[in-house]
Design an enzyme around this catalytic site. Structure first.
Site, PDB file in Angstrom:
ATOM      1  N   CYS A 391       0.871  -1.351  -0.002  1.00  0.00           N
ATOM      2  CA  CYS A 391       0.079  -0.144  -0.090  1.00  0.00           C
ATOM      3  C   CYS A 391       0.720   1.263  -0.048  1.00  0.00           C
ATOM      4  O   CYS A 391       1.642   1.691  -1.072  1.00  0.00           O
ATOM      5  CB  CYS A 391      -0.974  -0.204   1.163  1.00  0.00           C
ATOM      6  SG  CYS A 391      -2.509   0.996   0.745  1.00  0.00           S
ATOM      7  N   HIS A 517      -3.568  -4.947   0.505  1.00  0.00           N
ATOM      8  CA  HIS A 517      -2.969  -5.312   1.548  1.00  0.00           C
ATOM      9  C   HIS A 517      -3.125  -6.915   1.631  1.00  0.00           C
ATOM     10  O   HIS A 517      -3.814  -7.549   2.191  1.00  0.00           O
ATOM     11  CB  HIS A 517      -3.698  -4.827   2.827  1.00  0.00           C
ATOM     12  CG  HIS A 517      -3.467  -3.246   3.140  1.00  0.00           C
ATOM     13  ND1 HIS A 517      -2.142  -2.721   3.820  1.00  0.00           N
ATOM     14  CD2 HIS A 517      -4.189  -2.469   2.642  1.00  0.00           C
ATOM     15  CE1 HIS A 517      -2.433  -1.664   3.786  1.00  0.00           C
ATOM     16  NE2 HIS A 517      -3.557  -1.321   3.271  1.00  0.00           N
ATOM     17  N   GLU A 519      -1.728  -9.101   3.521  1.00  0.00           N
ATOM     18  CA  GLU A 519      -1.379  -9.454   4.770  1.00  0.00           C
ATOM     19  C   GLU A 519      -2.954 -10.033   5.258  1.00  0.00           C
ATOM     20  O   GLU A 519      -2.961 -10.663   6.251  1.00  0.00           O
ATOM     21  CB  GLU A 519      -0.735  -8.538   5.665  1.00  0.00           C
ATOM     22  CG  GLU A 519      -1.733  -7.134   6.002  1.00  0.00           C
ATOM     23  CD  GLU A 519      -0.993  -6.270   4.816  1.00  0.00           C
ATOM     24  OE1 GLU A 519      -0.773  -6.389   3.695  1.00  0.00           O
ATOM     25  OE2 GLU A 519      -1.180  -4.929   5.201  1.00  0.00           O
TER      26      GLU A 519
HETATM   27  N1  GLN Z   1      -2.007   6.824   2.715  1.00  0.00           N
HETATM   28  C1  GLN Z   1      -2.144   6.016   1.681  1.00  0.00           C
HETATM   29  C2  GLN Z   1      -3.417   5.960   0.977  1.00  0.00           C
HETATM   30  O1  GLN Z   1      -4.446   6.772   1.544  1.00  0.00           O
HETATM   31  C3  GLN Z   1      -1.597   4.471   1.674  1.00  0.00           C
HETATM   32  C4  GLN Z   1      -2.747   4.011   2.624  1.00  0.00           C
HETATM   33  C5  GLN Z   1      -2.386   2.844   3.292  1.00  0.00           C
HETATM   34  O2  GLN Z   1      -1.206   2.091   3.318  1.00  0.00           O
HETATM   35  N2  GLN Z   1      -3.198   1.788   3.809  1.00  0.00           N
HETATM   36  O3  GLN Z   1      -3.535   5.939  -0.250  1.00  0.00           O
END
Ligand code: GLN
Length: 553
Positions: A391, A517, A519
């Site tokens: 992410c 994600h 995970e």
């Molecule tokens: N802050 C970034 C976004 O909003 C990544 C978000 C995250 O890592 N969950 O896209």
């Protein structure tokens, strides 16, 4: 935020409910004890689910700071929930939904909305019965379709916030058959200076519970060791339960060993007897034992993974830690996670990173520590160190490439530098108009199309994957061609949204980032492909040629 279903439940369905409360102090790991019991019931052939009650006023965990509460866990339907739900998903190998997390905010919001809509016209709306009825409805609905539902009440008995829940449970017990309900209370059994296990805190906590009208059926004592028989007898006598209803929950090195501990003491068998389902359980010889085999196998070798983040708190990256552990179980190696503070890359934290075998940059929000993350990614890219970006980690890999390969000075994410001359990461178009912070990101499971012949295709063993998301920003389409011309491969897309990036095998042994994600879908018995690939790259297997056994991802 996912919409809430309001289905008609049938109270006659004959489901079994195990309520788990905690005493003396929070953080005793009652969720792990409950999830472990659930795992054993599942091994015995039952369909098990869980509900986590969080008595706070937040509607969901999405707006909470990971430093205080640990990570925000994301469910497939996009629910942003307490990390305990992650433990239930991992232990029970199930996918839960947003309504498996009951919060005070959610309950009150729903009741107040109904009041405004005129549903209670003429009546005074009160905690009892309106809030308590809504709590009971939520528990029953979440249990639907399962044999057993474990309901964990967050916090400790006696907390003001928890009162309506305990009252709801008291009513619940009257509404169901006696053998359909079990109350388990988890408390602390400390040692005195002269090495004696002390039962007084447990006694007081049970007294408190009883004053609310709840009598526990089972008591679990958290202690550094197993409870002595004398301790168990004393607890039984003072708390009015049989001695065989008192169980130990001693410290273990690895939470995945808790089910084995619970089994050793016979808690699962006792639960089945009390709920009158022992006759329906699979015979011992036919029970699922993959979990036991996995967590007790003899590992061969160790892998050090640098986790480059801003929070010095394991809980803040819990699912990443667990996913690395699951990959270790699949590859039969011990994974040591080394925390590298991305704000301290000039001191020993950078050395720690250089000593590690692989680098992971996890998700995050806000500018703090991002330059250190970018530095870590550069180091991994230039030195052929296996790398996984998740992410924000994916987004920072794009920023790093833009700055150092495309020579776009000052390239950044618009989230972190509003004035950047090159916003290679920009806000999702559908987010422009959104002002509320709660439940408004791109959330939950979405499908990604994967290009054939890529690392991602080898890892996922197919042309697509469905993983969970939680983001507001994405790769700016205006820079995609330039990034690709310079060697970055976007191997996974959802429409024109970039979901997976990688470097070609000639450029790097293992460099991959995901906008999603992975995970959150990793399980001890079903490790996540990008994490498995990371370890394969370290132990010398060609991750680019790898195919996972599970094509279901
Ligand atoms: N802050 C970034 C976004 O909003 C990544 C978000 C995250 O890592 N969950 O896209």
């Amino acid at each position: 935020m996912p919409t809430e279903p309001e289905t008609d439940y049938d109270p006659e369905l004959g489901r079994k409910f195990i309520f788990v409360t905690g005493g003396v102090m929070s953080g005793l790991g009652k969720g792990i004890t409950a999830a472990s019991t659930g795992r054993l019931l599942k091994n015995a052939g039952f369909d098990v689910t869980a509900v986590k009650i969080d008595p706070y006023l937040n509607v969901d965990a999405g707006t909470m700071n990971p430093f205080q509460h640990g990570e925000v866990y994301v469910l497939k339907d996009g629910g942003e929930v307490d990390l305990d739900l992650g433990n239930y998903e991992r232990f029970l190998d199930i996918d839960m939904t947003f309504d498996h997390n009951v919060t005070t905010g959610k309950t009150y919001q729903h009741v107040i909305e109904k009041e405004r809509a005129g549903d209670y016209l003429g009546r005074t709306v009160q905690i009892i019965p309106h809030i308590t009825d809504d709590i009971k409805r939520r528990i029953r609905e979440a249990a639907e379709g399962n044999d057993v539902c474990i309901i964990e009440v967050g916090g400790t008995v006696g907390d003001i916030e928890g009162m309506p829940y305990l009252e709801a449970l008291r009513q619940f017990a009257h509404e169901e058959d006696e053998d359909d309900i079990l109350f388990t209370h988890v408390t602390l059994v400390p040692y005195s200076k002269n090495g004696e296990q002390k039962t007084k805190p447990t006694q007081h906590s049970v007294k408190e519970l009883r004053s609310i009208g709840l009598q526990p059926d089972i008591l679990v004592g958290r202690c550094s060791d197993k409870l002595d028989i004398d301790t168990k007898e004393k607890i039984a006598l003072f708390c009015d339960v049989p001695t065989e209803a008192v169980f130990s929950n001693p410290d273990v090195d690895d939470i995945y060993h808790v089910p084995l501990m619970v089994e050793e003491e016979g808690l699962d068998e006792y639960v089945m007897e009390r709920l009158d389902i022992a006759d329906e359980a699979l015979p011992e010889a036919e029970r699922e034992n993959r979990w036991r085999d996995l967590v007790t196998q003899q590992t061969e070798g160790e892998v050090d993974v640098a986790l480059v983040g801003k929070y010095d708190l394991e809980d803040a990256y819990m699912s990443v830690h667990e996913a690395l552990k699951h990959a270790g179980l699949e590859k039969n190696v011990d994974v040591n996670v080394q925390w590298v503070n991305s704000e301290k890359m000039s001191d020993h934290h950078a050395d720690r990173m250089r000593e590690a075998d692989a680098v992971v940059v996890p998700g995050g929000f806000g500018a703090r520590g991002t330059e250190g993350k970018i530095e870590a990614i550069r180091y991994a890219r230039e030195n052929d160190v296996p790398f996984l970006g998740l992410c924000l980690g994916f987004q920072m890999a794009v920023v790093e490439y833009a700055r150092n390969v495309l020579d776009l000075a000052g390239a950044h994410s618009a989230e972190l530098d509003a004035d950047t001359p090159h916003p290679v990461i920009d806000i999702l178009p559908e987010q422009y108009e959104i002002e509320d912070m709660g439940g408004t990101m791109r959330l939950g499971a979405h499908e990604t199309d994967i290009d054939a012949g890529t690392l991602a295709a080898a890892l996922y063993g197919g042309e697509s994957c469905t993983e969970r998301h939680r983001h507001r920003y994405e790769v700016n389409p205006e820079y995609i061609d330039d990034l690709e011309d310079a060697g970055m491969v976007f191997s996974g897309r959802a429409g024109n949204r970039m979901e997976i990036l990688e470097l070609a095998p000639d450029d790097h042994p293992y460099f991959i980032g995901t906008q999603f994600h992975p995970e959150f879908r990793s399980r001890p018995t079903r490790a996540s492909p990008p994490f498995v690939g990371l370890l394969e790259a370290v132990i010398g297997e060609d991750a680019h040629a790898a195919t996972t056994e599970e094509v279901s991802h």
